[in-house]
Motif scaffolding. Structure first.
Motif, PDB file in Angstrom:
ATOM      1  N   LEU A   1       0.829  -1.205   0.000  1.00 51.87           N
ATOM      2  CA  LEU A   1       0.000   0.000   0.000  1.00 51.87           C
ATOM      3  C   LEU A   1       0.864   1.255   0.000  1.00 51.87           C
ATOM      4  O   LEU A   1       0.560   2.232  -0.705  1.00 51.87           O
ATOM      5  CB  LEU A   1      -0.911  -0.006   1.223  1.00 51.87           C
ATOM      6  N   SER A   2       1.946   1.255   0.771  1.00 44.92           N
ATOM      7  CA  SER A   2       2.821   2.427   0.807  1.00 44.92           C
ATOM      8  C   SER A   2       3.477   2.676  -0.546  1.00 44.92           C
ATOM      9  O   SER A   2       3.577   3.828  -1.003  1.00 44.92           O
ATOM     10  CB  SER A   2       3.894   2.245   1.883  1.00 44.92           C
ATOM     11  N   VAL A   3       3.902   1.601  -1.228  1.00 46.78           N
ATOM     12  CA  VAL A   3       4.505   1.760  -2.556  1.00 46.78           C
ATOM     13  C   VAL A   3       3.460   2.237  -3.555  1.00 46.78           C
ATOM     14  O   VAL A   3       3.737   3.078  -4.427  1.00 46.78           O
ATOM     15  CB  VAL A   3       5.131   0.423  -3.018  1.00 46.78           C
ATOM     16  N   THR A   4       2.236   1.719  -3.443  1.00 48.06           N
ATOM     17  CA  THR A   4       1.164   2.129  -4.350  1.00 48.06           C
ATOM     18  C   THR A   4       0.858   3.615  -4.215  1.00 48.06           C
ATOM     19  O   THR A   4       0.686   4.334  -5.210  1.00 48.06           O
ATOM     20  CB  THR A   4      -0.108   1.317  -4.062  1.00 48.06           C
ATOM     21  N   PHE A   5       0.803   4.099  -2.978  1.00 47.07           N
ATOM     22  CA  PHE A   5       0.569   5.533  -2.754  1.00 47.07           C
ATOM     23  C   PHE A   5       1.676   6.363  -3.380  1.00 47.07           C
ATOM     24  O   PHE A   5       1.422   7.421  -3.981  1.00 47.07           O
ATOM     25  CB  PHE A   5       0.462   5.824  -1.258  1.00 47.07           C
ATOM     26  N   ALA A   6       2.921   5.915  -3.224  1.00 48.80           N
ATOM     27  CA  ALA A   6       4.054   6.672  -3.756  1.00 48.80           C
ATOM     28  C   ALA A   6       3.991   6.747  -5.280  1.00 48.80           C
ATOM     29  O   ALA A   6       4.207   7.819  -5.873  1.00 48.80           O
ATOM     30  CB  ALA A   6       5.362   6.037  -3.299  1.00 48.80           C
ATOM     31  N   TYR A   7       3.683   5.624  -5.938  1.00 46.72           N
ATOM     32  CA  TYR A   7       3.590   5.619  -7.398  1.00 46.72           C
ATOM     33  C   TYR A   7       2.394   6.439  -7.879  1.00 46.72           C
ATOM     34  O   TYR A   7       2.474   7.152  -8.880  1.00 46.72           O
ATOM     35  CB  TYR A   7       3.467   4.184  -7.918  1.00 46.72           C
ATOM     36  N   THR A   8       1.277   6.328  -7.189  1.00 48.67           N
ATOM     37  CA  THR A   8       0.089   7.096  -7.574  1.00 48.67           C
ATOM     38  C   THR A   8       0.350   8.588  -7.467  1.00 48.67           C
ATOM     39  O   THR A   8      -0.071   9.375  -8.334  1.00 48.67           O
ATOM     40  CB  THR A   8      -1.102   6.709  -6.683  1.00 48.67           C
ATOM     41  N   LEU A   9       1.056   8.990  -6.409  1.00 52.20           N
ATOM     42  CA  LEU A   9       1.383  10.406  -6.231  1.00 52.20           C
ATOM     43  C   LEU A   9       2.266  10.902  -7.372  1.00 52.20           C
ATOM     44  O   LEU A   9       2.058  12.010  -7.890  1.00 52.20           O
ATOM     45  CB  LEU A   9       2.090  10.600  -4.889  1.00 52.20           C
ATOM     46  N   LEU A  10       3.243  10.101  -7.790  1.00 58.78           N
ATOM     47  CA  LEU A  10       4.097  10.490  -8.907  1.00 58.78           C
ATOM     48  C   LEU A  10       3.284  10.641 -10.189  1.00 58.78           C
ATOM     49  O   LEU A  10       3.477  11.604 -10.951  1.00 58.78           O
ATOM     50  CB  LEU A  10       5.206   9.449  -9.106  1.00 58.78           C
ATOM     51  N   LEU A  11       2.369   9.708 -10.439  1.00 61.36           N
ATOM     52  CA  LEU A  11       1.537   9.784 -11.637  1.00 61.36           C
ATOM     53  C   LEU A  11       0.698  11.060 -11.646  1.00 61.36           C
ATOM     54  O   LEU A  11       0.602  11.758 -12.667  1.00 61.36           O
ATOM     55  CB  LEU A  11       0.627   8.552 -11.720  1.00 61.36           C
ATOM     56  N   ILE A  12       0.110  11.394 -10.516  1.00 61.97           N
ATOM     57  CA  ILE A  12      -0.717  12.600 -10.436  1.00 61.97           C
ATOM     58  C   ILE A  12       0.134  13.849 -10.633  1.00 61.97           C
ATOM     59  O   ILE A  12      -0.278  14.807 -11.314  1.00 61.97           O
ATOM     60  CB  ILE A  12      -1.451  12.642  -9.086  1.00 61.97           C
TER      61      ILE A  12
END
Length: 325
Positions: free
Chosen positions: A4-15
Protein backbone atom coordinates in the motif's frame (compact mmCIF):
# COMPACT_ATOMS: atom_id res chain seq x y z
CA UNK A 1 0.91 -2.27 4.29
CA UNK A 2 4.17 -2.63 2.37
CA UNK A 3 2.39 -2.80 -0.98
CA UNK A 4 0.00 0.00 0.00
CA UNK A 5 2.82 2.43 0.81
CA UNK A 6 4.50 1.76 -2.56
CA UNK A 7 1.16 2.13 -4.35
CA UNK A 8 0.57 5.53 -2.75
CA UNK A 9 4.05 6.67 -3.76
CA UNK A 10 3.59 5.62 -7.40
CA UNK A 11 0.09 7.10 -7.57
CA UNK A 12 1.38 10.41 -6.23
CA UNK A 13 4.10 10.49 -8.91
CA UNK A 14 1.54 9.78 -11.64
CA UNK A 15 -0.72 12.60 -10.44
CA UNK A 16 2.23 14.99 -10.26
CA UNK A 17 3.20 14.18 -13.84
CA UNK A 18 -0.37 14.71 -15.04
CA UNK A 19 -0.55 18.08 -13.27
CA UNK A 20 2.71 19.14 -14.90
CA UNK A 21 1.43 17.98 -18.29
CA UNK A 22 -1.76 20.05 -17.97
CA UNK A 23 0.22 23.08 -16.73
CA UNK A 24 3.08 22.93 -19.23
CA UNK A 25 2.40 26.48 -20.44
CA UNK A 26 2.59 27.79 -16.88
CA UNK A 27 5.84 25.89 -16.31
CA UNK A 28 7.31 27.39 -19.49
CA UNK A 29 6.33 30.86 -18.29
CA UNK A 30 8.06 30.27 -14.96
CA UNK A 31 11.27 29.05 -16.63
CA UNK A 32 11.17 32.02 -19.03
CA UNK A 33 10.95 34.44 -16.09
CA UNK A 34 13.97 32.78 -14.46
CA UNK A 35 15.99 33.07 -17.68
CA UNK A 36 14.99 36.74 -17.96
CA UNK A 37 16.15 37.41 -14.39
CA UNK A 38 19.55 35.90 -15.16
CA UNK A 39 19.95 37.91 -18.37
CA UNK A 40 19.00 41.24 -16.79
CA UNK A 41 21.00 40.97 -13.55
CA UNK A 42 24.02 43.17 -12.92
CA UNK A 43 27.29 42.20 -11.24
CA UNK A 44 26.07 42.55 -7.65
CA UNK A 45 22.81 40.75 -8.46
CA UNK A 46 24.68 37.94 -10.19
CA UNK A 47 26.69 37.21 -7.05
CA UNK A 48 23.52 36.74 -5.01
CA UNK A 49 21.84 34.64 -7.71
CA UNK A 50 24.94 32.46 -8.15
CA UNK A 51 25.04 31.81 -4.42
CA UNK A 52 21.35 30.83 -4.46
CA UNK A 53 21.93 28.59 -7.49
CA UNK A 54 24.80 26.84 -5.69
CA UNK A 55 22.61 26.18 -2.65
CA UNK A 56 19.78 24.94 -4.89
CA UNK A 57 22.09 22.53 -6.68
CA UNK A 58 23.51 21.20 -3.41
CA UNK A 59 20.05 20.63 -1.88
CA UNK A 60 18.69 19.10 -5.11
CA UNK A 61 21.54 16.57 -5.26
CA UNK A 62 20.85 15.53 -1.67
CA UNK A 63 17.12 15.06 -2.32
CA UNK A 64 17.55 13.09 -5.54
CA UNK A 65 20.29 10.88 -4.06
CA UNK A 66 18.23 10.21 -0.94
CA UNK A 67 15.26 9.04 -3.03
CA UNK A 68 17.48 6.71 -5.06
CA UNK A 69 19.17 5.41 -1.91
CA UNK A 70 15.77 4.50 -0.47
CA UNK A 71 15.09 2.38 -3.58
CA UNK A 72 18.47 0.68 -3.22
CA UNK A 73 17.85 -0.20 0.44
CA UNK A 74 14.30 -1.31 -0.36
CA UNK A 75 15.71 -3.72 -2.95
CA UNK A 76 18.43 -4.90 -0.54
CA UNK A 77 15.73 -5.78 2.01
CA UNK A 78 13.92 -7.89 -0.59
CA UNK A 79 17.11 -9.70 -1.63
CA UNK A 80 17.93 -10.42 2.02
CA UNK A 81 14.48 -11.97 2.41
CA UNK A 82 14.95 -14.09 -0.72
CA UNK A 83 18.27 -15.47 0.50
CA UNK A 84 16.98 -16.05 4.02
CA UNK A 85 13.86 -17.96 2.99
CA UNK A 86 15.46 -19.77 -0.01
CA UNK A 87 12.26 -19.50 -2.03
CA UNK A 88 11.48 -22.00 -4.77
CA UNK A 89 7.72 -22.01 -5.40
CA UNK A 90 6.77 -18.36 -4.89
CA UNK A 91 9.60 -16.03 -5.77
CA UNK A 92 9.74 -12.70 -3.96
CA UNK A 93 9.79 -9.51 -6.05
CA UNK A 94 10.89 -5.99 -5.13
CA UNK A 95 7.42 -4.70 -5.94
CA UNK A 96 4.51 -7.05 -5.30
CA UNK A 97 2.70 -7.35 -8.62
CA UNK A 98 0.92 -9.80 -10.91
CA UNK A 99 2.72 -10.60 -14.15
CA UNK A 100 1.29 -12.45 -17.19
CA UNK A 101 3.81 -15.31 -16.98
CA UNK A 102 5.21 -17.68 -14.41
CA UNK A 103 8.64 -17.15 -12.94
CA UNK A 104 10.04 -20.67 -13.03
CA UNK A 105 13.76 -20.13 -13.67
CA UNK A 106 16.31 -18.10 -11.77
CA UNK A 107 17.32 -16.13 -14.88
CA UNK A 108 13.75 -14.92 -15.43
CA UNK A 109 13.46 -14.02 -11.75
CA UNK A 110 16.69 -12.00 -11.89
CA UNK A 111 15.54 -10.25 -15.08
CA UNK A 112 12.28 -9.22 -13.42
CA UNK A 113 14.12 -8.00 -10.31
CA UNK A 114 16.53 -5.91 -12.40
CA UNK A 115 13.65 -4.46 -14.46
CA UNK A 116 11.76 -3.52 -11.31
CA UNK A 117 14.86 -1.98 -9.77
CA UNK A 118 15.54 0.17 -12.85
CA UNK A 119 11.91 1.24 -13.03
CA UNK A 120 11.78 2.05 -9.33
CA UNK A 121 15.06 4.00 -9.46
CA UNK A 122 13.88 6.11 -12.40
CA UNK A 123 10.57 6.81 -10.65
CA UNK A 124 12.35 7.80 -7.44
CA UNK A 125 14.68 10.07 -9.42
CA UNK A 126 11.69 11.75 -11.07
CA UNK A 127 10.06 12.34 -7.66
CA UNK A 128 13.31 13.90 -6.48
CA UNK A 129 13.48 16.14 -9.56
CA UNK A 130 9.93 17.42 -9.05
CA UNK A 131 10.59 18.18 -5.39
CA UNK A 132 13.93 19.79 -6.25
CA UNK A 133 12.23 22.00 -8.82
CA UNK A 134 10.00 23.45 -6.11
CA UNK A 135 13.05 24.23 -3.98
CA UNK A 136 14.84 25.84 -6.93
CA UNK A 137 11.86 28.05 -7.78
CA UNK A 138 11.26 29.16 -4.19
CA UNK A 139 14.95 29.86 -3.56
CA UNK A 140 15.04 31.87 -6.79
CA UNK A 141 12.17 34.03 -5.52
CA UNK A 142 13.92 34.44 -2.17
CA UNK A 143 17.07 35.49 -4.02
CA UNK A 144 15.10 38.14 -5.89
CA UNK A 145 13.73 39.35 -2.55
CA UNK A 146 17.29 39.62 -1.18
CA UNK A 147 18.30 41.63 -4.25
CA UNK A 148 15.31 43.90 -3.79
CA UNK A 149 16.25 44.51 -0.15
CA UNK A 150 19.79 45.30 -1.25
CA UNK A 151 18.47 47.85 -3.75
CA UNK A 152 16.36 49.42 -1.02
CA UNK A 153 19.52 50.16 0.96
CA UNK A 154 20.77 52.21 -1.99
CA UNK A 155 17.95 54.73 -1.60
CA UNK A 156 19.82 57.55 0.08
CA UNK A 157 20.97 61.10 -0.46
CA UNK A 158 24.53 61.16 0.76
CA UNK A 159 25.77 64.14 -1.19
CA UNK A 160 23.67 67.24 -0.54
CA UNK A 161 25.55 69.27 -3.14
CA UNK A 162 24.48 66.80 -5.86
CA UNK A 163 20.88 66.78 -4.76
CA UNK A 164 19.33 66.78 -8.23
CA UNK A 165 21.56 63.96 -9.47
CA UNK A 166 20.88 61.89 -6.36
CA UNK A 167 17.17 62.46 -6.72
CA UNK A 168 17.27 61.15 -10.28
CA UNK A 169 19.22 58.09 -9.09
CA UNK A 170 16.75 57.46 -6.28
CA UNK A 171 13.84 57.84 -8.70
CA UNK A 172 15.33 55.23 -11.02
CA UNK A 173 15.92 52.87 -8.10
CA UNK A 174 12.33 53.27 -6.88
CA UNK A 175 10.95 52.56 -10.37
CA UNK A 176 13.17 49.48 -10.66
CA UNK A 177 12.03 48.27 -7.23
CA UNK A 178 8.35 48.64 -8.13
CA UNK A 179 8.84 46.57 -11.28
CA UNK A 180 10.91 43.98 -9.42
CA UNK A 181 8.33 43.71 -6.64
CA UNK A 182 5.57 43.08 -9.18
CA UNK A 183 7.69 40.41 -10.88
CA UNK A 184 8.27 38.69 -7.52
CA UNK A 185 4.54 38.67 -6.77
CA UNK A 186 3.68 37.30 -10.24
CA UNK A 187 6.40 34.64 -10.04
CA UNK A 188 5.20 33.51 -6.60
CA UNK A 189 1.61 33.28 -7.80
CA UNK A 190 2.71 31.11 -10.73
CA UNK A 191 4.51 28.74 -8.35
CA UNK A 192 1.40 28.66 -6.17
CA UNK A 193 -0.83 27.80 -9.16
CA UNK A 194 1.56 25.05 -10.27
CA UNK A 195 2.13 23.38 -6.90
CA UNK A 196 -1.08 24.07 -4.97
CA UNK A 197 -2.92 20.90 -6.05
CA UNK A 198 0.30 18.90 -5.84
CA UNK A 199 0.73 20.02 -2.24
CA UNK A 200 -2.84 18.95 -1.42
CA UNK A 201 -2.30 15.44 -2.78
CA UNK A 202 1.16 15.36 -1.21
CA UNK A 203 -0.30 16.24 2.19
CA UNK A 204 -2.82 13.38 2.09
CA UNK A 205 -0.46 10.83 0.54
CA UNK A 206 2.46 11.53 2.88
CA UNK A 207 0.19 11.16 5.90
CA UNK A 208 -0.96 7.72 4.75
CA UNK A 209 2.46 6.52 3.56
CA UNK A 210 4.19 7.59 6.77
CA UNK A 211 1.43 5.87 8.70
CA UNK A 212 1.86 2.58 6.78
CA UNK A 213 5.65 2.62 7.04
CA UNK A 214 5.53 3.55 10.72
CA UNK A 215 3.21 0.62 11.38
CA UNK A 216 5.57 -1.76 9.53
CA UNK A 217 8.55 -0.49 11.52
CA UNK A 218 6.73 -0.87 14.86
CA UNK A 219 5.57 -4.45 14.25
CA UNK A 220 8.95 -5.50 12.76
CA UNK A 221 11.00 -4.54 15.81
CA UNK A 222 11.93 -7.63 17.81
CA UNK A 223 10.18 -10.13 15.49
CA UNK A 224 11.92 -12.99 13.60
CA UNK A 225 12.91 -11.78 10.15
CA UNK A 226 12.01 -8.21 11.04
CA UNK A 227 15.47 -6.92 10.18
CA UNK A 228 14.73 -7.31 6.45
CA UNK A 229 11.56 -5.24 6.79
CA UNK A 230 13.44 -2.61 8.78
CA UNK A 231 16.07 -2.32 6.03
CA UNK A 232 13.27 -1.79 3.50
CA UNK A 233 11.17 0.60 5.54
CA UNK A 234 13.32 2.79 7.79
CA UNK A 235 15.04 4.86 5.09
CA UNK A 236 11.84 4.87 3.01
CA UNK A 237 10.11 6.35 6.06
CA UNK A 238 12.86 8.96 6.36
CA UNK A 239 12.56 9.96 2.69
CA UNK A 240 8.78 10.31 2.87
CA UNK A 241 9.13 12.48 5.96
CA UNK A 242 11.82 14.51 4.18
CA UNK A 243 9.50 14.99 1.21
CA UNK A 244 6.75 16.36 3.44
CA UNK A 245 9.27 18.55 5.26
CA UNK A 246 10.55 20.04 1.99
CA UNK A 247 7.10 21.22 0.93
CA UNK A 248 6.30 22.67 4.33
CA UNK A 249 9.72 24.29 4.76
CA UNK A 250 9.73 26.10 1.40
CA UNK A 251 6.25 27.48 2.14
CA UNK A 252 7.43 28.74 5.53
CA UNK A 253 10.65 30.14 4.05
CA UNK A 254 8.84 32.05 1.29
CA UNK A 255 6.38 33.54 3.77
CA UNK A 256 9.19 34.60 6.12
CA UNK A 257 11.20 36.18 3.31
CA UNK A 258 8.21 38.12 1.99
CA UNK A 259 7.68 39.66 5.43
CA UNK A 260 11.16 41.18 5.20
CA UNK A 261 10.22 43.29 2.18
CA UNK A 262 7.97 45.63 4.16
CA UNK A 263 10.55 45.92 6.95
CA UNK A 264 13.32 46.74 4.46
CA UNK A 265 11.16 49.35 2.74
CA UNK A 266 10.39 51.04 6.05
CA UNK A 267 14.03 50.92 7.17
CA UNK A 268 15.26 52.58 3.95
CA UNK A 269 15.97 56.31 3.68
CA UNK A 270 12.48 57.05 2.44
CA UNK A 271 12.43 60.40 4.26
CA UNK A 272 15.12 61.66 1.85
CA UNK A 273 12.86 61.12 -1.17
CA UNK A 274 10.42 63.47 -2.78
CA UNK A 275 6.69 63.31 -1.85
CA UNK A 276 5.82 61.54 -5.12
CA UNK A 277 8.48 58.89 -4.49
CA UNK A 278 7.25 58.47 -0.92
CA UNK A 279 3.80 57.61 -2.26
CA UNK A 280 5.37 54.80 -4.30
CA UNK A 281 7.21 53.58 -1.21
CA UNK A 282 3.96 53.68 0.75
CA UNK A 283 2.23 51.53 -1.89
CA UNK A 284 5.10 49.01 -1.72
CA UNK A 285 4.67 48.75 2.06
CA UNK A 286 0.94 48.13 1.66
CA UNK A 287 1.47 45.44 -0.98
CA UNK A 288 4.14 43.71 1.09
CA UNK A 289 1.75 43.34 4.04
CA UNK A 290 0.13 40.45 2.18
CA UNK A 291 2.69 37.67 2.52
CA UNK A 292 3.69 35.48 -0.39
CA UNK A 293 2.61 31.95 0.49
CA UNK A 294 2.20 28.45 -0.91
CA UNK A 295 -1.05 26.74 -0.02
CA UNK A 296 -2.40 23.22 0.26
CA UNK A 297 -5.08 23.23 -2.42
CA UNK A 298 -5.73 26.93 -1.63
CA UNK A 299 -7.19 25.80 1.70
CA UNK A 300 -4.35 26.33 4.19
CA UNK A 301 -0.80 27.60 4.04
CA UNK A 302 2.23 25.36 3.82
CA UNK A 303 4.25 25.82 6.98
CA UNK A 304 6.28 23.87 9.51
CA UNK A 305 3.15 23.67 11.63
CA UNK A 306 1.50 21.59 8.89
CA UNK A 307 4.53 19.27 8.87
CA UNK A 308 4.05 18.76 12.60
CA UNK A 309 0.38 18.00 11.93
CA UNK A 310 1.35 15.34 9.36
CA UNK A 311 3.64 13.57 11.83
CA UNK A 312 1.09 13.90 14.61
CA UNK A 313 -1.73 12.44 12.49
CA UNK A 314 0.48 9.60 11.23
CA UNK A 315 1.57 8.70 14.76
CA UNK A 316 -2.07 8.63 15.90
CA UNK A 317 -3.03 6.29 13.06
CA UNK A 318 -0.04 4.02 13.81
CA UNK A 319 -1.05 3.74 17.47
CA UNK A 320 -4.61 2.81 16.49
CA UNK A 321 -3.44 0.20 13.97
CA UNK A 322 -0.97 -1.27 16.44
CA UNK A 323 -3.69 -1.55 19.08
CA UNK A 324 -5.96 -3.36 16.60
CA UNK A 325 -3.06 -5.58 15.43
Amino acid sequence: MDALSVTFAYTLLLIKMLIFAFNSRLLNEIITCMIKDWKECDISDKYTMTRIAYVSRWVSNIIICSHMTSVFLYAIGTIMKIKNENQTDVRELIIKMEIPFKIESTSVHVAVLVSQFIHQTSAAGMVGVINSLLIILVLHVCGQIDIMRQKLSEITQKNIERKNIEQDVNENIVKDLIVRHQQIITFSKNIENLYSNIALIQFVSNTLVICCLGFLIVISIGTPGGSMMLVKSVFFYFVMSLEAFVYCFVGQHLSTKSEMIGDSVYESFWYELSPSQNRDIYIMIIRSQQNLTLTIGKVMELSLRQFANILKASASYVSVLHAMY
